[in-house]
Design an enzyme around this catalytic site. Structure first.
Site, PDB file in Angstrom:
ATOM      1  N   PHE A 160      21.581  12.818  32.368  1.00  0.00           N
ATOM      2  CA  PHE A 160      20.289  13.684  32.926  1.00  0.00           C
ATOM      3  C   PHE A 160      20.857  14.627  33.854  1.00  0.00           C
ATOM      4  CE2 PHE A 160      21.484  10.738  36.537  1.00  0.00           C
ATOM      5  CZ  PHE A 160      21.416  11.315  37.471  1.00  0.00           C
ATOM      6  N   LYS A 184      20.040  14.851  21.236  1.00  0.00           N
ATOM      7  CA  LYS A 184      19.179  14.073  21.908  1.00  0.00           C
ATOM      8  C   LYS A 184      19.376  13.999  23.414  1.00  0.00           C
ATOM      9  CE  LYS A 184      18.428  10.535  23.953  1.00  0.00           C
ATOM     10  NZ  LYS A 184      18.150  10.361  25.265  1.00  0.00           N
ATOM     11  N   SER A 237      27.109   7.182  31.054  1.00  0.00           N
ATOM     12  CA  SER A 237      27.693   6.261  31.677  1.00  0.00           C
ATOM     13  C   SER A 237      28.548   5.718  31.074  1.00  0.00           C
ATOM     14  CB  SER A 237      26.596   5.264  32.237  1.00  0.00           C
ATOM     15  OG  SER A 237      25.832   4.580  31.087  1.00  0.00           O
ATOM     16  N   CYS A 292      29.838  13.635  37.565  1.00  0.00           N
ATOM     17  CA  CYS A 292      30.792  12.970  37.073  1.00  0.00           C
ATOM     18  C   CYS A 292      32.341  13.382  37.476  1.00  0.00           C
ATOM     19  CB  CYS A 292      31.197  12.751  35.570  1.00  0.00           C
ATOM     20  SG  CYS A 292      31.565  14.437  34.968  1.00  0.00           S
ATOM     21  N   GLU A 391      31.172   2.762  40.516  1.00  0.00           N
ATOM     22  CA  GLU A 391      30.427   4.361  40.404  1.00  0.00           C
ATOM     23  C   GLU A 391      29.190   4.202  41.080  1.00  0.00           C
ATOM     24  OE1 GLU A 391      29.126   6.295  36.556  1.00  0.00           O
ATOM     25  OE2 GLU A 391      29.966   8.178  37.403  1.00  0.00           O
TER      26      GLU A 391
HETATM   27  P1  NAD Z   1      23.071   7.139  30.727  1.00  0.00           P
HETATM   28  O1  NAD Z   1      24.266   6.565  30.057  1.00  0.00           O
HETATM   29  O2  NAD Z   1      22.216   6.255  31.414  1.00  0.00           O
HETATM   30  O3  NAD Z   1      22.196   8.126  29.737  1.00  0.00           O
HETATM   31  C1  NAD Z   1      23.243   8.963  28.741  1.00  0.00           C
HETATM   32  C2  NAD Z   1      22.328   9.113  27.746  1.00  0.00           C
HETATM   33  O4  NAD Z   1      22.220   7.719  26.847  1.00  0.00           O
HETATM   34  C3  NAD Z   1      20.717   9.620  27.713  1.00  0.00           C
HETATM   35  O5  NAD Z   1      20.651  10.527  26.666  1.00  0.00           O
HETATM   36  C4  NAD Z   1      19.758   8.363  27.575  1.00  0.00           C
HETATM   37  O6  NAD Z   1      18.769   8.579  26.806  1.00  0.00           O
HETATM   38  C5  NAD Z   1      20.901   7.620  26.476  1.00  0.00           C
HETATM   39  N1  NAD Z   1      20.682   6.161  26.727  1.00  0.00           N
HETATM   40  C6  NAD Z   1      20.298   5.495  27.558  1.00  0.00           C
HETATM   41  N2  NAD Z   1      20.436   4.021  27.256  1.00  0.00           N
HETATM   42  C7  NAD Z   1      20.807   3.892  26.094  1.00  0.00           C
HETATM   43  C8  NAD Z   1      21.279   2.903  24.935  1.00  0.00           C
HETATM   44  N3  NAD Z   1      20.923   1.746  25.585  1.00  0.00           N
HETATM   45  N4  NAD Z   1      21.554   3.254  23.881  1.00  0.00           N
HETATM   46  C9  NAD Z   1      21.772   4.506  23.472  1.00  0.00           C
HETATM   47  N5  NAD Z   1      21.700   5.568  24.416  1.00  0.00           N
HETATM   48  C10 NAD Z   1      21.129   5.192  25.729  1.00  0.00           C
HETATM   49  O7  NAD Z   1      23.858   8.342  31.974  1.00  0.00           O
HETATM   50  P2  NAD Z   1      22.834   9.063  32.732  1.00  0.00           P
HETATM   51  O8  NAD Z   1      22.197   8.025  33.810  1.00  0.00           O
HETATM   52  O9  NAD Z   1      21.759  10.003  32.118  1.00  0.00           O
HETATM   53  O10 NAD Z   1      23.946  10.062  33.436  1.00  0.00           O
HETATM   54  C11 NAD Z   1      24.657   9.639  34.417  1.00  0.00           C
HETATM   55  C12 NAD Z   1      25.939   9.092  33.979  1.00  0.00           C
HETATM   56  O11 NAD Z   1      26.755   9.822  33.137  1.00  0.00           O
HETATM   57  C13 NAD Z   1      27.071   8.886  35.122  1.00  0.00           C
HETATM   58  O12 NAD Z   1      27.817   7.449  34.869  1.00  0.00           O
HETATM   59  C14 NAD Z   1      28.005  10.030  35.181  1.00  0.00           C
HETATM   60  O13 NAD Z   1      29.351   9.731  35.579  1.00  0.00           O
HETATM   61  C15 NAD Z   1      28.184  10.284  33.716  1.00  0.00           C
HETATM   62  N6  NAD Z   1      28.539  11.508  33.178  1.00  0.00           N
HETATM   63  C16 NAD Z   1      29.646  11.856  32.548  1.00  0.00           C
HETATM   64  C17 NAD Z   1      30.201  12.660  32.280  1.00  0.00           C
HETATM   65  C18 NAD Z   1      31.628  13.164  31.900  1.00  0.00           C
HETATM   66  O14 NAD Z   1      32.001  14.300  31.422  1.00  0.00           O
HETATM   67  N7  NAD Z   1      32.365  12.193  31.968  1.00  0.00           N
HETATM   68  C19 NAD Z   1      29.300  13.968  32.581  1.00  0.00           C
HETATM   69  C20 NAD Z   1      28.217  13.870  33.162  1.00  0.00           C
HETATM   70  C21 NAD Z   1      27.695  12.692  33.378  1.00  0.00           C
END
Ligand code: NAD
Length: 500
Positions: A160, A184, A237, A292, A391
């Site tokens: 997000f 997605k 995440s 992140c 985190e």
């Molecule tokens: P999230 O893991 O909740 O969601 C990421 C994606 O996965 C979304 O598209 C979501 O719809 C999908 N998703 C959610 N649950 C799922 C499941 N059970 N199975 C498959 N797909 C699923 O992450 P978020 O809350 O959208 O973003 C924040 C997180 O992303 C933080 O932990 C942040 O550190 C991380 N992040 C990392 C980087 C990096 O480069 N390492 C960059 C940006 C964000």
């Protein structure tokens, strides 16, 4: 003035957000989700979710379109991307407004994220002039050649917090290399995908080369499991990154899954105060701490050192001057705000000393329904505690006091993540030591958010990344393509050797 700036970011109608399949927006028939603006809680979007049959149609269309796209010379494909760049620049403000309204970012943060995405696009435009193959006569009359070829249909699942920048890390590179792209977006911030997919269509991208499928777990699993999908990129995440990585690799597919982070800044007494105050404060408050690469733990080296106290005062002064709304955006959901408030309560109870209390910050006038939390700085945090290891993903900076640099690096090395570590110092030797000893993929020297610029690639280590290589820059080319090796002989050999 401040208020009108925020108000322009909220669309006044509820946008319908469907699925982009075979070059058209198609209403998903598996139900819908609503999107609420973090600014005021208002519904601003209605997202329709695809059925399994619709995912299947999308994949067939992507796979068919990719075959023709791969036949085009890269210079032809790059022309479409060049047009895409011009459209993004033309529509920069409107895309940034939509992004900020769904993600809670300030307008300037939303714009900066898109500009970073455009930088990746410019890198992708240079691929046509980079090493795309080579040929050498390896023995008399025999040549070996390698060619870079697309994989086919590839998928990316994005978080997000950067509704345009993170997708733009991969869209231009994967498409330039001749793949069809299935995206997605986050179910919390799907609206920006409307603008990106439309911009690609307007640029002349053939139908099927960009597919957008909305939703959460069910859509992700259907995409990963589909046989035409050859590689999966994921950013989000750590918990979900692991699941996605495991699911894709168990099916024998390539996967690169970027996860969460817990980033440290090492503060040394000899730091330049003009750099340390803004550098540290902006790192943990930018994007309301929802990035992140945000600083989360300040490792202050030198107990009772007056210079360290001055640096910390500067950080507190800078962070307390920020106005919620124009200077710092909102948190993605009410649940995340509640989670952070309860975390601050727990850290305080465990002995943390609150230097700046974001729980007391007031929502901007007229936006009381939004998810606001002010910058929070907590001193006397213990290494190994929740505040120092988990985190949190919000505008919270925990200060851990360290006797010396060795102790600071031990603490930095003990955390499971590995995205970023920065140091603020005037000493080249100490900066070099931190850059060598840091357990992270990215290091900052007097830079609070050490995101590499293209063509230097983006990627962490440890629990911040599952898979090999990085997601942007030179390192990403091998992930989004495969190398074919061709050995050729045109004449019968008279003087054959072991190679012939
Ligand atoms: P999230 O893991 O909740 O969601 C990421 C994606 O996965 C979304 O598209 C979501 O719809 C999908 N998703 C959610 N649950 C799922 C499941 N059970 N199975 C498959 N797909 C699923 O992450 P978020 O809350 O959208 O973003 C924040 C997180 O992303 C933080 O932990 C942040 O550190 C991380 N992040 C990392 C980087 C990096 O480069 N390492 C960059 C940006 C964000």
């Amino acid at each position: 003035m401040a208020q009108s700036l925020i108000q322009t970011q909220i669309p006044w109608t509820v946008l319908n957000c469907d699925n982009f399949i075979a070059g058209a927006w198609v209403k998903g028939l598996a139900g819908s989700l609503s999107v609420h603006s973090p600014y005021n809680g208002m519904q601003i979007g209605k997202v329709s979710l695809p059925t399994t049959a619709q995912v299947q149609t999308a994949m067939v269309s992507a796979s068919n379109a990719q075959k023709a796209w791969a036949q085009l010379p890269i210079k032809e494909r790059s022309k479409v991307l060049y047009q895409f760049r011009n459209i993004l620049l033309r529509d920069l403000d409107s895309i940034a407004h939509l992004k900020s309204s769904e993600s809670g970012k300030t307008f300037s943060e939303a714009k900066a994220g898109l500009m970073k995405g455009i930088e990746v696009l410019e890198f992708a435009l240079s691929i046509q002039n980079l090493d795309l193959g080579g040929k050498v006569e390896v023995s008399k009359g025999v040549t070996c050649e390698y060619r870079r070829e697309p994989l086919g249909v590839i998928a990316n699942i994005t978080p997000f917090n950067f509704p345009a920048m993170v997708p733009m890390w991969t869209i231009p590179i994967a498409i330039a290399l001749g793949n069809a792209y299935v995206w997605k977006p986050s179910d919390k911030t799907p609206l920006t995908s409307l603008k990106i997919a439309d911009a690609l269509s307007e640029a002349g991208l053939p139908a099927g080369i960009m597919t957008v499928l909305q939703g959460g777990q069910a859509t992700v699993e259907a995409i990963i499991d589909h046989p035409v999908v050859k590689a999966v990129g994921f950013v989000g995440s750590t918990k979900i990154a692991k699941l996605v990585y495991q699911r894709a690799t168990q099916l024998g597919k390539r996967a690169l899954a970027l996860g969460g982070a817990k980033n440290h800044i090492v503060l040394l007494p000899d730091a330049n105060p003009e750099m340390s105050g803004p550098g540290i404060s902006d790192s943990f408050t930018g994007c309301a701490g929802q990035r992140c690469m945000a600083a989360s733990v300040l490792l202050a080296v030198g107990k009772n050192d007056p210079q360290i106290e001055k640096h910390i005062q500067n950080v507190v002064a800078r962070a307390s001057s920020l106005k919620l709304g124009p200077d710092m955006g909102a948190l993605i959901t009410r649940q995340q705000k509640e989670f952070l408030i309860s975390a601050i309560d727990r850290i305080e109870k465990a002995g943390g000393k609150i230097l700046l209390d974001g729980r007391k910050a007031k929502a901007p006038e007229g936006f009381e329904g939004g998810n606001w939390l002010g910058p929070t700085i907590i001193d006397q945090v213990q290494p190994g505690s929740e505040a120092a290891t988990i985190e949190l993903f919000g505008p919270i900076l925990s200060i851990v006091r360290c006797q010396d640099l060795s102790e600071a690096m031990r603490i930095e090395n003990s955390v499971e993540y590995g995205n970023a570590c920065s140091v603020f110092t005037s000493s080249g030797a100490l900066a070099e030591r931190v850059s060598r000893e840091a357990s992270t993929g990215m290091v900052g020297i007097n830079v609070g958010v050490p995101v590499p610029r293209e063509p230097f690639s983006f990627g962490g280590t440890n629990a911040s990344k599952f898979g090999h290589g990085d997601i942007t820059g030179h390192q990403s080319l091998d992930f989004w393509s495969s190398i074919k090796k061709i050995t050729t002989k045109w004449e019968a050999q008279t003087d054959s050797n072991w190679m012939s």
